[in-house]
Scaffold this motif. Structure first.
Motif, PDB file in Angstrom:
ATOM      1  N   PHE A   1      17.822 -38.377   3.532  1.00  0.00           N
ATOM      2  CA  PHE A   1      18.611 -37.423   3.824  1.00  0.00           C
ATOM      3  C   PHE A   1      17.447 -36.125   2.659  1.00  0.00           C
ATOM      4  O   PHE A   1      18.442 -36.078   1.857  1.00  0.00           O
ATOM      5  CB  PHE A   1      19.743 -36.399   4.399  1.00  0.00           C
ATOM      6  N   SER A   2      16.609 -35.505   2.860  1.00  0.00           N
ATOM      7  CA  SER A   2      16.650 -34.753   1.398  1.00  0.00           C
ATOM      8  C   SER A   2      17.274 -32.993   2.305  1.00  0.00           C
ATOM      9  O   SER A   2      17.426 -32.329   3.268  1.00  0.00           O
ATOM     10  CB  SER A   2      14.779 -34.697   1.842  1.00  0.00           C
ATOM     11  N   ILE A   3      17.668 -32.230   1.116  1.00  0.00           N
ATOM     12  CA  ILE A   3      18.272 -30.844   1.305  1.00  0.00           C
ATOM     13  C   ILE A   3      17.398 -30.032   0.068  1.00  0.00           C
ATOM     14  O   ILE A   3      17.496 -30.535  -1.007  1.00  0.00           O
ATOM     15  CB  ILE A   3      19.568 -30.904   1.001  1.00  0.00           C
ATOM     16  N   GLY A   4      17.265 -28.719   0.140  1.00  0.00           N
ATOM     17  CA  GLY A   4      16.611 -27.470   0.138  1.00  0.00           C
ATOM     18  C   GLY A   4      17.654 -26.934  -0.389  1.00  0.00           C
ATOM     19  O   GLY A   4      18.363 -26.000   0.638  1.00  0.00           O
ATOM     20  N   LEU A   5      18.876 -26.599  -1.419  1.00  0.00           N
ATOM     21  CA  LEU A   5      19.266 -25.232  -1.937  1.00  0.00           C
ATOM     22  C   LEU A   5      18.793 -24.241  -2.874  1.00  0.00           C
ATOM     23  O   LEU A   5      17.815 -24.481  -3.468  1.00  0.00           O
ATOM     24  CB  LEU A   5      20.013 -25.637  -3.051  1.00  0.00           C
ATOM     25  N   PRO A   6      18.475 -23.515  -2.187  1.00  0.00           N
ATOM     26  CA  PRO A   6      17.916 -21.391  -2.494  1.00  0.00           C
ATOM     27  C   PRO A   6      19.251 -21.284  -3.746  1.00  0.00           C
ATOM     28  O   PRO A   6      18.147 -20.102  -4.618  1.00  0.00           O
ATOM     29  CB  PRO A   6      17.735 -21.369  -1.115  1.00  0.00           C
ATOM     30  N   TYR A   7      20.099 -21.953  -3.555  1.00  0.00           N
ATOM     31  CA  TYR A   7      20.705 -20.519  -4.714  1.00  0.00           C
ATOM     32  C   TYR A   7      21.965 -21.537  -4.884  1.00  0.00           C
ATOM     33  O   TYR A   7      22.007 -23.212  -4.465  1.00  0.00           O
ATOM     34  CB  TYR A   7      21.509 -20.001  -3.679  1.00  0.00           C
ATOM     35  N   VAL A   8      22.828 -21.877  -6.224  1.00  0.00           N
ATOM     36  CA  VAL A   8      23.390 -22.422  -5.994  1.00  0.00           C
ATOM     37  C   VAL A   8      24.288 -22.167  -5.113  1.00  0.00           C
ATOM     38  O   VAL A   8      25.177 -21.820  -3.936  1.00  0.00           O
ATOM     39  CB  VAL A   8      24.654 -21.528  -7.154  1.00  0.00           C
ATOM     40  N   MET A   9      25.046 -23.888  -4.626  1.00  0.00           N
ATOM     41  CA  MET A   9      25.650 -24.042  -3.278  1.00  0.00           C
ATOM     42  C   MET A   9      27.316 -24.707  -3.852  1.00  0.00           C
ATOM     43  O   MET A   9      27.832 -25.827  -4.902  1.00  0.00           O
ATOM     44  CB  MET A   9      25.578 -25.045  -2.189  1.00  0.00           C
ATOM     45  N   GLU A  10      28.664 -24.832  -3.687  1.00  0.00           N
ATOM     46  CA  GLU A  10      29.880 -25.481  -3.191  1.00  0.00           C
ATOM     47  C   GLU A  10      30.131 -26.103  -1.648  1.00  0.00           C
ATOM     48  O   GLU A  10      29.596 -25.377  -0.900  1.00  0.00           O
ATOM     49  CB  GLU A  10      30.711 -24.173  -3.687  1.00  0.00           C
ATOM     50  N   HIS A  11      30.914 -26.463  -1.728  1.00  0.00           N
ATOM     51  CA  HIS A  11      31.225 -27.757  -0.705  1.00  0.00           C
ATOM     52  C   HIS A  11      30.781 -27.799   0.324  1.00  0.00           C
ATOM     53  O   HIS A  11      30.515 -27.366   1.484  1.00  0.00           O
ATOM     54  CB  HIS A  11      32.717 -26.373  -0.340  1.00  0.00           C
ATOM     55  N   LEU A  12      29.325 -28.341  -0.324  1.00  0.00           N
ATOM     56  CA  LEU A  12      28.379 -28.943   1.621  1.00  0.00           C
ATOM     57  C   LEU A  12      29.031 -29.498   1.166  1.00  0.00           C
ATOM     58  O   LEU A  12      29.417 -31.116   1.075  1.00  0.00           O
ATOM     59  CB  LEU A  12      26.836 -29.178   0.244  1.00  0.00           C
ATOM     60  N   ALA A  13      28.331 -30.007   2.760  1.00  0.00           N
ATOM     61  CA  ALA A  13      29.164 -31.061   3.859  1.00  0.00           C
ATOM     62  C   ALA A  13      27.541 -31.598   4.002  1.00  0.00           C
ATOM     63  O   ALA A  13      26.321 -30.682   5.340  1.00  0.00           O
ATOM     64  CB  ALA A  13      29.690 -30.297   4.974  1.00  0.00           C
ATOM     65  N   LEU A  14      27.534 -32.718   4.647  1.00  0.00           N
ATOM     66  CA  LEU A  14      25.975 -32.820   5.354  1.00  0.00           C
ATOM     67  C   LEU A  14      26.242 -34.306   6.102  1.00  0.00           C
ATOM     68  O   LEU A  14      27.429 -35.146   6.150  1.00  0.00           O
ATOM     69  CB  LEU A  14      25.523 -33.836   4.343  1.00  0.00           C
ATOM     70  N   SER A  15      26.070 -34.218   7.077  1.00  0.00           N
ATOM     71  CA  SER A  15      26.537 -35.369   8.409  1.00  0.00           C
ATOM     72  C   SER A  15      25.006 -35.618   9.200  1.00  0.00           C
ATOM     73  O   SER A  15      24.452 -34.837   9.663  1.00  0.00           O
ATOM     74  CB  SER A  15      28.109 -35.161   9.261  1.00  0.00           C
TER      75      SER A  15
END
Length: 425
Positions: free
Chosen positions: A303-317
């Motif tokens: 899985f590829s994820i793009g973050l446009p800003y700083v991110m906390e508590h990311l959850a991928l399921s």
């Protein structure tokens, strides 16, 4: 007897703005109407495909929909997210009007389109029963005669004199469904709201809808992504695709057509701007070509994820679902568990099932991206990356005993969760 008929129903929306958008467009429409001409903007507009970039300011959410529903029939309306299902039900319920076409009905329509529709948060559950019943066209005497039965069915008797704003979403949908189902509409329109209730209530609601159609001879229009509920409840389905009718016929054939029409590629790739955390890619590494995986062999998901800003508590399921959209496994990672903060950029995650307990058949993925603390939902992929589990002659006989059971999370190996920057293709 035909109780509902849709003739050439189309619905057009302007993208990005409310209404027609500009005075010039309104004047053009008015001038065409004065001269007895066709609306000039009905000649433009792109196809309703949410996965493609817009090439017009207008989009056809629905285009030339025609069908008939008989009295006592339960009609299922299925399709991918954004196919036009909810728009069609809102037109049938007269919540909004069609751009072109006509709806002909006999009798009263009760609609359950969204959780809490027609409910006032400051009023109690009992007061909202009367309010919602009045909206549905019932007299006070008719509502009073059904009041006790509605409250008992909803299971909210203890809280019925408490303001609805203090109800959970499940309690609201229980009460809303109970009102709509017990006020004896000739046509009951239901849009996916049963997904909010618990398993016990869903079973109870499906039984009630069966009683409504078979026992009372009333008509039900049912939208759901739960293919099990659709197969149990309906006797005919319409499959919508990009705002058009792709199939109309028996339920079993319709479900097969809907599932067959999904994207069969092993890869999913998002192309477009990223203004919030986004799933930009999903891929399966099968042991054999053509989406086929050998039974008992390790299988990898990327899985590829793009973050446009700083991110906390990311959850991928993600879930592996079978061809009837029934979840088989559920796997996830939470950055909150590791108190991890991710910088702006692209990330890649890998998950390996060393010995998946997946029996022979067709499967696909449902992927979620959210914030594990705030519960904010960023992205969702429904039924992507299709693959097939197949028994090969080279597999030893001892594999035959394995059953189609859930793969527990402790058997899943996520690849170290390291910050793995990837380049955009």
């Amino acid at each position: 007897m035909i109780i509902l008929k849709a003739e050439n129903i189309s619905k057009q929306y302007r993208l990005g703005l409310v209404g027609t958008g500009t005075i010039s467009h309104d004047l053009n429409r008015w001038w065409a109407r004065v001269r007895g001409k066709e609306d000039p903007f009905l000649k433009v507009g792109s196809v309703n495909d949410r996965s493609t970039k817009a090439d017009s300011d207008y989009v056809w959410a629905l285009r030339d929909i025609n069908f008939e529903v008989k009295k006592g029939e339960v009609l299922g309306i299925i399709g991918k997210n954004g196919a036009g299902k909810s728009t069609l039900l809102k037109i049938l319920s007269r919540v909004t009007g069609p751009t072109t076409g006509e709806i002909k009905t006999r009798g009263r329509i009760a609609s359950l389109l969204e959780v809490g529709t027609g409910f006032h948060p400051e009023l109690t559950g009992r007061e909202n029963i009367y309010l919602n019943g009045a909206i549905l066209g019932m007299s006070k005497a008719e509502i009073r005669a059904k009041e006790h039965e509605i409250i008992e069915f909803s299971g909210c008797e203890r809280y019925v004199d408490t303001p609805v704003k203090r109800y959970s979403s499940g309690m609201r949908v229980r009460l809303a469904f109970a009102v709509a189902a017990h006020l004896e509409p000739d046509i009951l329109v239901i849009d996916e709201v049963l997904a909010v209730g618990d398993a016990e209530f869903q079973k109870k609601a499906i039984g009630k809808m069966q009683d409504i159609s078979r026992g009372d001879g009333r008509t039900v229009l049912f939208v759901s992504h739960d293919m099990n509920a659709v197969s149990v409840l309906t006797n005919r389905v319409i499959v919508l695709k990009n705002g058009k009718v792709d199939f109309e016929g028996e339920t079993d054939e319709g479900i097969k057509e809907y599932l067959k029409g999904e994207n069969k590629q092993l890869k999913y790739k998002y192309e477009g701007e990223i203004n919030k955390p986004k799933i930009i890619g999903a891929e399966i590494k099968t042991s054999l070509p053509n989406n086929i995986h050998e039974f008992g062999k390790p299988i990898k998901f990327i899985f590829s994820i793009g973050l446009p800003y700083v991110m906390e508590h990311l959850a991928l399921s993600f879930q592996i679902i079978d061809e009837f959209s029934v979840p088989i496994t559920h796997s996830w990672i939470f950055d909150a568990d590791k108190d991890k903060t991710r910088e702006k950029g692209n990330y890649q995650f890998q998950c390996i099932y060393p010995n998946p307990k997946l029996y022979m058949g067709n499967y696909s993925l449902v992927v979620h991206l959210s914030n594990s603390r705030s519960k904010e939902k960023f992205d969702f992929l429904d039924s992507v990356c299709h693959f097939k589990i197949q028994m090969m002659k080279t597999i030893r006989s001892e594999y035959h005993w394995q059953k189609n059971t859930c793969k527990y999370i402790e058997d899943v190996e996520w690849d170290t969760f390291k910050k793995d920057e990837i380049e955009k293709d």
